[in-house]
Design a protein around this motif. Structure first.
Motif, PDB file in Angstrom:
ATOM      1  N   GLU A   1     -41.856 -11.482  44.130  1.00  0.00           N
ATOM      2  CA  GLU A   1     -41.407 -12.120  44.951  1.00  0.00           C
ATOM      3  C   GLU A   1     -39.597 -11.926  44.235  1.00  0.00           C
ATOM      4  N   ILE A   2     -39.257 -11.892  43.623  1.00  0.00           N
ATOM      5  CA  ILE A   2     -37.952 -11.255  43.479  1.00  0.00           C
ATOM      6  C   ILE A   2     -37.626  -9.849  43.744  1.00  0.00           C
ATOM      7  N   ARG A  55     -39.650  -8.328  46.796  1.00  0.00           N
ATOM      8  CA  ARG A  55     -40.091  -8.807  47.754  1.00  0.00           C
ATOM      9  C   ARG A  55     -38.373  -8.768  48.050  1.00  0.00           C
ATOM     10  N   LEU A  56     -37.886  -9.955  47.347  1.00  0.00           N
ATOM     11  CA  LEU A  56     -36.057 -10.054  47.993  1.00  0.00           C
ATOM     12  C   LEU A  56     -34.936  -9.277  48.167  1.00  0.00           C
ATOM     13  N   ARG A  57     -35.415  -8.017  46.514  1.00  0.00           N
ATOM     14  CA  ARG A  57     -35.096  -6.945  46.840  1.00  0.00           C
ATOM     15  C   ARG A  57     -34.907  -6.087  48.025  1.00  0.00           C
ATOM     16  N   HIS A  87     -35.586  -7.654  51.268  1.00  0.00           N
ATOM     17  CA  HIS A  87     -34.789  -7.447  52.449  1.00  0.00           C
ATOM     18  C   HIS A  87     -33.432  -7.550  52.384  1.00  0.00           C
ATOM     19  N   VAL A 101     -32.710 -16.980  53.164  1.00  0.00           N
ATOM     20  CA  VAL A 101     -33.911 -17.285  53.185  1.00  0.00           C
ATOM     21  C   VAL A 101     -34.050 -18.076  54.359  1.00  0.00           C
ATOM     22  N   LEU A 113     -38.187 -16.597  55.634  1.00  0.00           N
ATOM     23  CA  LEU A 113     -38.769 -16.236  54.249  1.00  0.00           C
ATOM     24  C   LEU A 113     -39.834 -16.907  53.505  1.00  0.00           C
ATOM     25  N   GLN A 114     -38.919 -18.239  52.972  1.00  0.00           N
ATOM     26  CA  GLN A 114     -39.290 -18.434  52.336  1.00  0.00           C
ATOM     27  C   GLN A 114     -41.034 -19.050  51.810  1.00  0.00           C
ATOM     28  N   LEU A 146     -41.295 -16.077  49.749  1.00  0.00           N
ATOM     29  CA  LEU A 146     -40.855 -16.085  48.086  1.00  0.00           C
ATOM     30  C   LEU A 146     -40.777 -17.629  47.726  1.00  0.00           C
TER      31      LEU A 146
END
Length: 410
Positions: free
Chosen positions: A295-296, A298-300, A302, A327, A332-333, A336
């Motif tokens: 998830e981290i 993926r977050l990067r 985004h 988020v 995006l919750q 993530l």
């Protein structure tokens, strides 16, 4: 409360090991200030004199009237449980020193004053008109200004742990960088005041018999040197106490440091992030370490795309709360899940009890000893009226509605 052996902290942790204990930051800062004040007799005596000034003028309306002729505002009282009051008391004395001295001299020399008033005013003047008092006055005034600014900041609602840590670190940095300059400026201003009032800057030092091998230079420090040494000791003690009393908070902040936006975007800290995630997931079994690492990443992706579309956005300055809001703003919750849960745990860590204590303070004002028989319903209604006092109420319509409920004489 904070006892780790048999206190409330220990008992709660025995029942729920996932609970996290953080001492109230405002109380911790209060305690740090109290310990710094008590490092030497001169500092304790200074605050005792400040309290005497307040007690002298507040104990008589006549003395207050004399003070109002010289000073536009009233002197304040210092309180150990509310460090902001100490700042207010010292600030008034620092800004209106000459006028307060004039008021005390008027009460001391006034022929129509009672012997008690003249005697008390004279004794307070003796305590004030010293190099030590003026030196500590100009030393504590800037220090307490910074402490009060930090305390006000820590009492804000919705403050996260990372913001509290940042503010306390800024206060510690101020104590470290301004350590010598605070003392030198206080000494310089005190010498100027002493020169204006012809106050002696030296004291008579008692000489003792020298032992064999003892040099004459070991006789002792001057008054200026001794005062400066105690001030340095006080600022060092304040800095040490802040570090000591915020150890638990810094530990929790380090545990969740991987949630900070600067750490998340730094690929060089992948090993640190992985280690911290494993430690967090070991404590919270509901979380999955492998999924959170994914998830981290993926977050990067985004955030990188978001920065390309919005180049003016200062993403690096986001707090943990700003990141969570972003988020949810971009929906995006769901992708993530583990990261969002961890972020919410971090943001719900209580860092202050100021809001709770305001409720108790207001309750004490409403339910006084004279209202001991007040019912629960009336107490609740009065509390709501006090809380919602900012709303505009049309009292005429309230009175009319009250009359229509039942025939009454008003």
């Amino acid at each position: 409360m904070a006892g780790h052996i048999s206190g409330v902290q220990k008992r709660i942790l025995d029942m729920n090991p996932k609970a996290m204990f953080v001492p109230c930051n405002n109380h911790s800062l209060n305690l740090a200030g109290m310990h710094a004040v008590g490092v030497g007799t001169k500092s304790v005596t200074f605050f005792g004199t400040v309290e005497k000034v307040y007690s002298f003028f507040s104990s008589s309306t006549h003395r207050c009237d004399i003070l109002k002729k010289h000073v536009p505002i009233r002197v304040k009282r210092s309180c150990n449980t509310r460090w902001s009051s100490t700042h207010e008391a010292v600030c008034v004395l620092a800004e209106h020193t000459e006028k307060i001295i004039d008021a005390l001299e008027a009460l001391r020399d006034g022929p129509e004053e009672t012997s008690e008033t003249r005697g008390d005013a004279g004794s307070i003047l003796v305590c004030i008109m010293t190099y030590v008092f003026f030196s500590f006055l100009h030393f504590w005034n800037p220090v307490l200004t910074e402490v009060n600014d930090t305390q006000i900041y820590l009492q804000q609602e919705g403050l996260a742990l990372d913001q509290c840590v940042q503010k306390l670190k800024a206060l510690t940095l101020f104590c470290h960088e301004k350590r010598d300059s605070l003392v030198s400026k206080a000494t310089e201003k005190a010498l100027q005041v002493c020169k204006a009032y012809c106050i002696p800057k030296e004291r008579r030092v008692g000489r003792r018999k020298k032992m064999d091998g003892e040099n004459s230079c070991d006789a002792g420090l001057t008054l200026i040197q001794e005062t400066s040494r105690e001030q340095l000791k006080a600022i060092d003690q304040l800095q040490a106490e802040i570090k000591k009393l915020t150890t638990q908070m810094n530990t929790l902040h380090h545990r969740f440091a991987f949630l900070q936006i600067q750490t998340l975007l730094d690929t060089k800290k992948d090993d640190f992030i992985k280690k911290q995630i494993q430690h967090t997931c070991a404590q919270y079994t509901e979380l999955n370490a492998a999924s959170m690492l994914t998830e981290i990443t993926r977050l990067r992706h985004h955030i990188i795309l978001y920065k390309e579309v919005n180049p003016d956005e200062q993403v690096a300055n986001w707090s943990a709360l700003d990141l969570l809001r972003w988020v949810y703003k971009w929906k995006l919750q769901e992708s993530l899940t583990n990261f969002v849960v961890t972020l919410r745990i971090f943001l719900t860590i209580t860092v202050s009890t100021a809001s709770c204590e305001r409720s108790f303070s207001k309750l004490k004002l409403i339910k006084t000893y004279q209202r001991s028989t007040m019912s629960q319903e009336r107490l609740s209604n009065l509390a709501i009226l006090s809380i919602e006092r900012d709303f505009n109420v049309d009292f005429n319509s309230v009175v009319e509605k009250f009359v229509l409920i039942k025939s009454r004489q008003i």
